[in-house]
Design a protein around this motif. Structure first.
Motif, PDB file in Angstrom:
ATOM      1  N   GLY A  76       0.808  -1.227   0.000  1.00  0.00           N
ATOM      2  CA  GLY A  76       0.000   0.000   0.000  1.00  0.00           C
ATOM      3  C   GLY A  76       0.828   1.257   0.000  1.00  0.00           C
ATOM      4  N   TRP A  77       2.104   1.135   0.389  1.00  0.00           N
ATOM      5  CA  TRP A  77       3.077   2.232   0.290  1.00  0.00           C
ATOM      6  C   TRP A  77       4.179   1.758  -0.649  1.00  0.00           C
ATOM      7  CZ3 TRP A  77       4.424   4.447   5.823  1.00  0.00           C
ATOM      8  CH2 TRP A  77       3.354   5.215   6.284  1.00  0.00           C
ATOM      9  N   ALA A  78       4.635   2.635  -1.522  1.00  0.00           N
ATOM     10  CA  ALA A  78       5.720   2.232  -2.424  1.00  0.00           C
ATOM     11  C   ALA A  78       6.533   3.449  -2.843  1.00  0.00           C
ATOM     12  CB  ALA A  78       5.150   1.498  -3.634  1.00  0.00           C
ATOM     13  N   TRP A  79       6.507   3.787  -4.113  1.00  0.00           N
ATOM     14  CA  TRP A  79       7.359   4.864  -4.612  1.00  0.00           C
ATOM     15  C   TRP A  79       7.002   6.205  -4.001  1.00  0.00           C
ATOM     16  CZ3 TRP A  79       9.733   5.411 -10.070  1.00  0.00           C
ATOM     17  CH2 TRP A  79      10.558   4.322 -10.325  1.00  0.00           C
ATOM     18  N   ASP A  80       5.740   6.421  -3.715  1.00  0.00           N
ATOM     19  CA  ASP A  80       5.325   7.731  -3.202  1.00  0.00           C
ATOM     20  C   ASP A  80       5.985   8.030  -1.863  1.00  0.00           C
ATOM     21  OD1 ASP A  80       3.575   5.443  -2.806  1.00  0.00           O
ATOM     22  OD2 ASP A  80       2.511   6.726  -1.400  1.00  0.00           O
ATOM     23  N   ILE A  81       5.925   7.084  -0.921  1.00  0.00           N
ATOM     24  CA  ILE A  81       6.541   7.294   0.386  1.00  0.00           C
ATOM     25  C   ILE A  81       8.057   7.219   0.276  1.00  0.00           C
ATOM     26  CG2 ILE A  81       6.602   6.514   2.777  1.00  0.00           C
ATOM     27  CD1 ILE A  81       3.932   7.683   1.899  1.00  0.00           C
ATOM     28  N   THR A  82       8.557   6.361  -0.610  1.00  0.00           N
ATOM     29  CA  THR A  82      10.004   6.301  -0.854  1.00  0.00           C
ATOM     30  C   THR A  82      10.526   7.668  -1.280  1.00  0.00           C
ATOM     31  OG1 THR A  82       9.875   3.970  -1.532  1.00  0.00           O
ATOM     32  CG2 THR A  82      11.809   5.209  -2.253  1.00  0.00           C
ATOM     33  N   ASP A  83       9.848   8.272  -2.254  1.00  0.00           N
ATOM     34  CA  ASP A  83      10.279   9.588  -2.749  1.00  0.00           C
ATOM     35  C   ASP A  83      10.116  10.663  -1.683  1.00  0.00           C
ATOM     36  OD1 ASP A  83      10.621   8.178  -5.057  1.00  0.00           O
ATOM     37  OD2 ASP A  83       8.808   8.927  -6.037  1.00  0.00           O
ATOM     38  N   PHE A  84       9.038  10.569  -0.897  1.00  0.00           N
ATOM     39  CA  PHE A  84       8.793  11.546   0.161  1.00  0.00           C
ATOM     40  C   PHE A  84       9.944  11.552   1.164  1.00  0.00           C
ATOM     41  CE2 PHE A  84       7.267  11.711   4.606  1.00  0.00           C
ATOM     42  CZ  PHE A  84       7.029  13.071   4.698  1.00  0.00           C
ATOM     43  N   VAL A  85      10.312  10.376   1.672  1.00  0.00           N
ATOM     44  CA  VAL A  85      11.391  10.291   2.667  1.00  0.00           C
ATOM     45  C   VAL A  85      12.715  10.708   2.038  1.00  0.00           C
ATOM     46  CG1 VAL A  85      12.589   8.766   4.276  1.00  0.00           C
ATOM     47  CG2 VAL A  85      10.154   8.478   3.891  1.00  0.00           C
ATOM     48  N   TRP A  86      12.919  10.365   0.778  1.00  0.00           N
ATOM     49  CA  TRP A  86      14.158  10.725   0.075  1.00  0.00           C
ATOM     50  C   TRP A  86      14.301  12.243  -0.016  1.00  0.00           C
ATOM     51  CZ3 TRP A  86      15.280  12.513  -5.147  1.00  0.00           C
ATOM     52  CH2 TRP A  86      16.597  12.305  -5.559  1.00  0.00           C
ATOM     53  N   TRP A  87      13.231  12.946  -0.366  1.00  0.00           N
ATOM     54  CA  TRP A  87      13.297  14.404  -0.479  1.00  0.00           C
ATOM     55  C   TRP A  87      13.469  15.072   0.883  1.00  0.00           C
ATOM     56  CZ3 TRP A  87      14.798  16.786  -4.480  1.00  0.00           C
ATOM     57  CH2 TRP A  87      14.415  16.409  -5.769  1.00  0.00           C
ATOM     58  N   ALA A 123      13.602  21.106  -1.661  1.00  0.00           N
ATOM     59  CA  ALA A 123      13.443  19.675  -1.401  1.00  0.00           C
ATOM     60  C   ALA A 123      12.208  19.418  -0.534  1.00  0.00           C
ATOM     61  CB  ALA A 123      14.690  19.118  -0.724  1.00  0.00           C
ATOM     62  N   VAL A 124      11.990  20.266   0.457  1.00  0.00           N
ATOM     63  CA  VAL A 124      10.805  20.098   1.321  1.00  0.00           C
ATOM     64  C   VAL A 124       9.530  20.352   0.527  1.00  0.00           C
ATOM     65  CG1 VAL A 124       9.607  20.984   3.359  1.00  0.00           C
ATOM     66  CG2 VAL A 124      12.076  20.627   3.425  1.00  0.00           C
ATOM     67  N   ILE A 125       9.559  21.305  -0.407  1.00  0.00           N
ATOM     68  CA  ILE A 125       8.388  21.538  -1.271  1.00  0.00           C
ATOM     69  C   ILE A 125       8.080  20.273  -2.078  1.00  0.00           C
ATOM     70  CG2 ILE A 125       7.586  22.812  -3.311  1.00  0.00           C
ATOM     71  CD1 ILE A 125       9.038  25.267  -2.211  1.00  0.00           C
ATOM     72  N   CYS A 126       9.129  19.672  -2.652  1.00  0.00           N
ATOM     73  CA  CYS A 126       8.930  18.440  -3.424  1.00  0.00           C
ATOM     74  C   CYS A 126       8.373  17.330  -2.539  1.00  0.00           C
ATOM     75  CB  CYS A 126      10.247  17.999  -4.058  1.00  0.00           C
ATOM     76  SG  CYS A 126      10.837  19.075  -5.384  1.00  0.00           S
ATOM     77  N   ALA A 127       8.879  17.234  -1.293  1.00  0.00           N
ATOM     78  CA  ALA A 127       8.384  16.196  -0.377  1.00  0.00           C
ATOM     79  C   ALA A 127       6.915  16.419  -0.039  1.00  0.00           C
ATOM     80  CB  ALA A 127       9.225  16.196   0.903  1.00  0.00           C
ATOM     81  N   ALA A 128       6.531  17.684   0.174  1.00  0.00           N
ATOM     82  CA  ALA A 128       5.155  17.994   0.564  1.00  0.00           C
ATOM     83  C   ALA A 128       4.163  17.603  -0.525  1.00  0.00           C
ATOM     84  CB  ALA A 128       5.027  19.478   0.898  1.00  0.00           C
ATOM     85  N   THR A 129       4.578  17.667  -1.786  1.00  0.00           N
ATOM     86  CA  THR A 129       3.657  17.302  -2.872  1.00  0.00           C
ATOM     87  C   THR A 129       3.257  15.837  -2.788  1.00  0.00           C
ATOM     88  OG1 THR A 129       5.465  16.777  -4.408  1.00  0.00           O
ATOM     89  CG2 THR A 129       4.668  19.055  -4.381  1.00  0.00           C
ATOM     90  N   TYR A 130       4.152  14.980  -2.293  1.00  0.00           N
ATOM     91  CA  TYR A 130       3.831  13.558  -2.165  1.00  0.00           C
ATOM     92  C   TYR A 130       2.811  13.312  -1.065  1.00  0.00           C
ATOM     93  CZ  TYR A 130       7.533  12.222  -5.382  1.00  0.00           C
ATOM     94  OH  TYR A 130       8.308  12.068  -6.501  1.00  0.00           O
ATOM     95  N   VAL A 131       2.911  14.100   0.010  1.00  0.00           N
ATOM     96  CA  VAL A 131       1.954  13.939   1.104  1.00  0.00           C
ATOM     97  C   VAL A 131       0.546  14.237   0.604  1.00  0.00           C
ATOM     98  CG1 VAL A 131       1.269  14.769   3.374  1.00  0.00           C
ATOM     99  CG2 VAL A 131       3.694  14.517   2.832  1.00  0.00           C
ATOM    100  N   VAL A 132       0.405  15.348  -0.113  1.00  0.00           N
ATOM    101  CA  VAL A 132      -0.912  15.746  -0.617  1.00  0.00           C
ATOM    102  C   VAL A 132      -1.419  14.733  -1.648  1.00  0.00           C
ATOM    103  CG1 VAL A 132      -2.197  17.550  -1.831  1.00  0.00           C
ATOM    104  CG2 VAL A 132      -0.454  18.176  -0.153  1.00  0.00           C
ATOM    105  N   ALA A 133      -0.537  14.309  -2.554  1.00  0.00           N
ATOM    106  CA  ALA A 133      -0.954  13.377  -3.610  1.00  0.00           C
ATOM    107  C   ALA A 133      -1.410  12.045  -3.026  1.00  0.00           C
ATOM    108  CB  ALA A 133       0.185  13.165  -4.599  1.00  0.00           C
ATOM    109  N   HIS A 134      -0.743  11.587  -1.961  1.00  0.00           N
ATOM    110  CA  HIS A 134      -1.050  10.280  -1.415  1.00  0.00           C
ATOM    111  C   HIS A 134      -2.354  10.268  -0.623  1.00  0.00           C
ATOM    112  CE1 HIS A 134      -0.466   6.547   1.012  1.00  0.00           C
ATOM    113  NE2 HIS A 134       0.119   6.142  -0.092  1.00  0.00           N
TER     114      HIS A 134
END
Length: 493
Positions: A76-87, A123-134
């Protein structure tokens, strides 16, 4: 030797001849005051194309739903959370360089803190986009905040680490943004004073009436120290809280107390690698070789090597804890990482994060610009694989073999990730176009103490013992901006 002179044993932080305060301003403001060069346009065009891919991919996700991703009932978690933590991890180096090194009075931060701080913001802006998208329903994103019921939502569950994420990252972003912008004020005023017309009016508004008086500088320094003191705990708290998204669960491979320090070390590791990647390009394209010297490159490589070793110890400790726990599920989770279907990702992670940084033990490698740049990219590839391994391999095989499943990314997963990189570089290149990429005021502080020309002058005046001067000469051989003539001048007395 005069007590106010910096030790000759310290390598210079500013190289070049005839460096004056005026020349520092002219060199650093050259990309801001003139039309961008060809290299900037090429990079910006590629970055914008990537950002457009991000817009298309995120728009498709919002329209279709997160079923457009490769998620399934098991993963249920994959690339989205991976990218979020990475950013989020990449954004850590900016706060460390800005705040922690300022409190410890490390002058080598002066040339690199501005770009590192900007990198943190983007980088934090990029990370925040994943939170909203998910979230699946991004129009209800405000539900993450503790709003009273008359707004149509319920109070959030404060026991959830996802809520802690929202508070930690919003606090981190706000403090980092204020710290970055406060540091920009004297440099924006420099642009304002040299501009005319509409450009002068815009920079005048942005400078908040900076007048350069003694009182203004005193307040500037006090505010910088206060913000540094506030920011320093964030280095530890933000990624600690992100790690609790996993550590507070009961899933084998996640439920471990080593995650908070391990995630913090990994964040600093990947953050410094990204700073190195950006600064080596910035140094060459913007002709900042005299201000971003080999000392800065080598110092960052040493930090990458140290944090990479800490991460390697954490990997081995995880394996030991799994074995020592005696839990068959925990042991299987790690055996599956090492030899299961995703073993290729695990060994890519180990190679990039543990083995490659050890090359920096060799002086020739950590003072080689091409190798440093390649290894900095390798490290960030490895840190992405680390997050992928932690998340996907811990989920794709659970307690019931009947529910085991593989994760395969769709074009939307790939598009959002590649597009977020394009968005990041678009923002960073726009920053370099309109704001100074190096802190002018802070670099000027180094001219009378830590510059090569000042130390050369003191050597010629006989201010240092000959054995120390010889050590200084030898240390300059690794500098790509120091010529044989510069070294010969040290012999003239």
């Amino acid at each position: 030797m005069s007590s106010h002179n910096e030790s000759i044993l310290r390598e210079p932080l500013v190289t070049g001849k005839n460096i004056t305060y005026a020349k520092v301003t002219d060199d650093i403001l050259l990309p801001v005051e003139n039309k961008p060069n060809k290299a900037w346009w090429i990079g910006f065009t590629v970055a914008v194309l990537g950002a457009m891919l991000w817009v298309v991919s995120v728009g498709y996700t919002f329209w279709t739903g997160i079923g457009a991703w490769g998620l399934n009932k098991t993963v249920g978690w994959a690339w989205d959370i991976t990218d979020f933590v990475w950013w989020v991890g990449i954004g850590h180096a900016g706060t460390l360089i800005s705040a922690v090194l300022l409190l410890f009075r490390q002058n080598w931060r002066n040339s690199i803190n501005r770009s590192a701080e900007a990198m943190t913001i983007f980088a934090v802006i990029c990370a925040a986009t994943y939170v909203v998208a998910h979230m699946g329903r991004p129009w209800l994103a405000y539900w993450i905040f503790p709003l009273p019921n008359q707004f149509g939502s319920l109070w959030v569950n404060f026991n959830s680490p996802l809520v802690w994420d929202a508070f930690a990252i919003s606090t981190y972003f706000t403090v980092s943004l204020v710290f970055w912008y406060c540091g920009l004020l004297p440099d924006i005023a420099s642009v304002r004073d040299r501009a005319s017309g509409l450009k002068r009016r815009i920079y005048s508004i942005l400078s908040f009436g900076w007048n350069g008086s003694v009182k203004t500088w005193q307040r500037f320094e006090i505010v910088s120290l206060i913000l540094a003191g506030i920011s320093t705990p964030l280095v530890l708290s933000v990624h600690t809280i992100v790690s609790m998204d996993f550590a507070t669960s009961v899933i084998p491979g996640w439920h471990t107390t080593i995650f908070p320090p391990y995630f913090v070390a990994g964040a600093i590791f990947s953050g410094f690698a990204m700073v190195q990647t950006l600064l080596l390009i910035l140094r060459k394209v913007m002709n900042f070789e005299d201000y971003i010297t080999m000392f800065h490159i080598e110092a960052m490589n040493k930090i990458i090597m140290t944090t990479g070793s800490i991460v390697g110890i954490a990997y081995l400790t995880e394996l030991f804890i799994a074995w020592y726990s005696g839990s068959e599920y925990e042991m299987y989770a790690f055996a599956n990482r090492v030899a299961g279907p995703y073993a290729w990702a695990y060994w890519a992670m180990m190679t990039c994060n543990v083995i490659s940084p050890q090359l920096f033990w060799f002086k020739k490698i950590r003072t080689s610009i091409p190798i440093s740049w390649v290894l900095s990219i390798v490290v960030n590839i490895g840190m992405w694989f680390e997050r992928f391994v932690i998340i996907v391999t811990s989920l794709h095989r659970d307690y019931l073999p009947s529910s085991w499943a593989m994760f395969y990314p769709t074009w939307v997963d790939v598009g959002i990730f590649v597009g977020s990189i394009g968005l990041f570089f678009t923002l960073f290149l726009l920053f370099l176009r309109f704001l100074p990429g190096i802190a002018i005021a802070e670099v000027k502080l180094l001219l009378k103490s830590a510059s090569l020309q000042q130390k050369t002058k003191l050597v010629q005046e006989g201010a240092f013992p000959e054995d120390q001067v010889e050590f200084f000469r030898n240390s300059l051989e690794k500098y790509d901006t120091v010529t044989e003539e510069d070294i010969k001048e040290l012999r003239k007395k």
